[in-house]
Scaffold this motif. Structure first.
Motif, short mmCIF file in Angstrom:
data_model
loop_
_atom_site.label_atom_id
_atom_site.label_comp_id
_atom_site.label_asym_id
_atom_site.label_seq_id
_atom_site.Cartn_x
_atom_site.Cartn_y
_atom_site.Cartn_z
N LEU A 29 18.13 -29.53 -18.73
CA LEU A 29 18.96 -29.83 -19.89
C LEU A 29 18.93 -31.33 -20.11
CD1 LEU A 29 22.08 -27.60 -19.11
CD2 LEU A 29 20.07 -27.04 -20.50
N PHE A 30 18.78 -31.73 -21.38
CA PHE A 30 18.73 -33.14 -21.72
C PHE A 30 19.63 -33.44 -22.91
CE2 PHE A 30 14.34 -32.50 -20.04
CZ PHE A 30 14.41 -33.36 -18.96
N CYS A 31 20.15 -34.66 -22.94
CA CYS A 31 20.81 -35.17 -24.15
C CYS A 31 19.71 -35.42 -25.18
CB CYS A 31 21.57 -36.47 -23.83
SG CYS A 31 20.52 -37.85 -23.30
N GLY A 32 20.07 -35.73 -26.39
CA GLY A 32 19.06 -35.99 -27.42
C GLY A 32 18.12 -37.12 -27.04
N HIS A 33 18.66 -38.21 -26.48
CA HIS A 33 17.85 -39.37 -26.10
C HIS A 33 16.80 -38.99 -25.06
CE1 HIS A 33 16.79 -43.37 -24.64
NE2 HIS A 33 17.04 -42.92 -23.42
N HIS A 34 17.23 -38.35 -23.98
CA HIS A 34 16.28 -38.00 -22.93
C HIS A 34 15.36 -36.85 -23.35
CE1 HIS A 34 18.95 -40.43 -20.24
NE2 HIS A 34 17.75 -40.87 -19.94
N GLY A 35 15.83 -35.99 -24.22
CA GLY A 35 14.95 -34.94 -24.76
C GLY A 35 13.78 -35.55 -25.51
N ARG A 36 14.05 -36.57 -26.32
CA ARG A 36 12.99 -37.26 -27.05
C ARG A 36 12.10 -38.06 -26.10
NH1 ARG A 36 17.38 -37.83 -30.31
NH2 ARG A 36 17.85 -39.92 -29.57
N ALA A 37 12.72 -38.70 -25.11
CA ALA A 37 11.96 -39.54 -24.17
C ALA A 37 10.97 -38.71 -23.34
CB ALA A 37 12.92 -40.28 -23.24
N HIS A 38 11.31 -37.47 -23.05
CA HIS A 38 10.47 -36.62 -22.20
C HIS A 38 9.69 -35.57 -22.99
CE1 HIS A 38 12.04 -38.41 -18.57
NE2 HIS A 38 13.27 -38.23 -19.02
N ALA A 39 9.79 -35.59 -24.31
CA ALA A 39 9.17 -34.55 -25.15
C ALA A 39 7.67 -34.41 -24.91
CB ALA A 39 9.45 -34.83 -26.62
N GLU A 40 6.95 -35.49 -24.83
CA GLU A 40 5.49 -35.43 -24.67
C GLU A 40 5.11 -34.79 -23.33
OE1 GLU A 40 1.99 -35.39 -26.31
OE2 GLU A 40 3.72 -36.22 -27.36
N LYS A 41 5.79 -35.18 -22.27
CA LYS A 41 5.50 -34.63 -20.94
C LYS A 41 5.86 -33.13 -20.90
CE LYS A 41 4.25 -34.82 -16.66
NZ LYS A 41 2.85 -34.96 -16.29
N LEU A 42 6.96 -32.76 -21.52
CA LEU A 42 7.35 -31.35 -21.55
C LEU A 42 6.31 -30.52 -22.31
CD1 LEU A 42 11.15 -31.81 -22.24
CD2 LEU A 42 10.11 -30.93 -20.13
N LYS A 43 5.78 -31.10 -23.37
CA LYS A 43 4.73 -30.42 -24.14
C LYS A 43 3.48 -30.23 -23.27
CE LYS A 43 2.30 -30.79 -28.54
NZ LYS A 43 2.12 -31.61 -29.74
N GLU A 44 3.10 -31.27 -22.54
CA GLU A 44 1.95 -31.19 -21.62
C GLU A 44 2.15 -30.09 -20.57
OE1 GLU A 44 1.11 -34.92 -19.74
OE2 GLU A 44 1.09 -35.99 -21.65
N MET A 45 3.39 -29.93 -20.13
CA MET A 45 3.71 -28.92 -19.11
C MET A 45 3.84 -27.53 -19.71
SD MET A 45 6.61 -31.07 -17.02
CE MET A 45 7.06 -29.68 -16.04
N GLN A 46 3.72 -27.42 -21.03
CA GLN A 46 3.87 -26.16 -21.76
C GLN A 46 5.28 -25.58 -21.61
OE1 GLN A 46 0.53 -23.80 -20.43
NE2 GLN A 46 -0.83 -24.81 -21.88
N ALA A 47 6.26 -26.46 -21.56
CA ALA A 47 7.66 -26.03 -21.51
C ALA A 47 8.09 -25.57 -22.90
CB ALA A 47 8.55 -27.17 -21.04
N GLN A 48 8.94 -24.59 -22.95
CA GLN A 48 9.52 -24.14 -24.21
C GLN A 48 10.76 -25.01 -24.45
OE1 GLN A 48 11.06 -20.16 -24.17
NE2 GLN A 48 11.21 -20.06 -26.37
N VAL A 49 10.78 -25.78 -25.52
CA VAL A 49 11.88 -26.70 -25.80
C VAL A 49 12.76 -26.10 -26.89
CG1 VAL A 49 12.50 -29.02 -26.54
CG2 VAL A 49 10.48 -28.67 -25.10
N LEU A 50 14.04 -25.94 -26.56
CA LEU A 50 15.01 -25.35 -27.48
C LEU A 50 16.08 -26.39 -27.78
CD1 LEU A 50 15.43 -22.06 -25.44
CD2 LEU A 50 13.95 -22.39 -27.41
N ASN A 51 16.31 -26.66 -29.05
CA ASN A 51 17.36 -27.59 -29.44
C ASN A 51 18.64 -26.78 -29.64
OD1 ASN A 51 15.77 -29.97 -29.49
ND2 ASN A 51 14.84 -29.21 -31.35
N GLY A 52 19.70 -27.25 -29.03
CA GLY A 52 20.88 -26.44 -29.01
C GLY A 52 21.99 -26.89 -29.83
#
Length: 60
Positions: free
Chosen positions: A37-60
């Motif tokens: 779980l991330f706040c908006g700031h850290h969600g944006r900061a880690h977005a590229e790495k999460l994409k590389e890891m093929q994580a499913q990103v859900l905005n809540g």
């Protein structure tokens, strides 16, 4: 529901960012089944790495 698709509860005010403790706005579901779980700031900061890891990103 599609095979392999899990239903996850909505984020609430009790859900906190795993990096800084602020209110969680983003849930990242990892291929292994774990989640972060991330706040908006850290969600944006880690977005590229999460994409590389093929994580499913859900905005809540």
């Amino acid at each position: 529901m599609q095979p392999g698709t899990l239903t996850r509860p909505e984020l609430t005010l009790a859900d906190r960012c795993d990096r800084c403790g602020a209110a969680a706005k983003v849930r990242a579901v990892l291929p292994s089944g774990g989640e972060l779980l991330f706040c908006g700031h850290h969600g944006r900061a880690h977005a590229e790495k999460l994409k590389e890891m093929q994580a499913q990103v859900l905005n809540g």
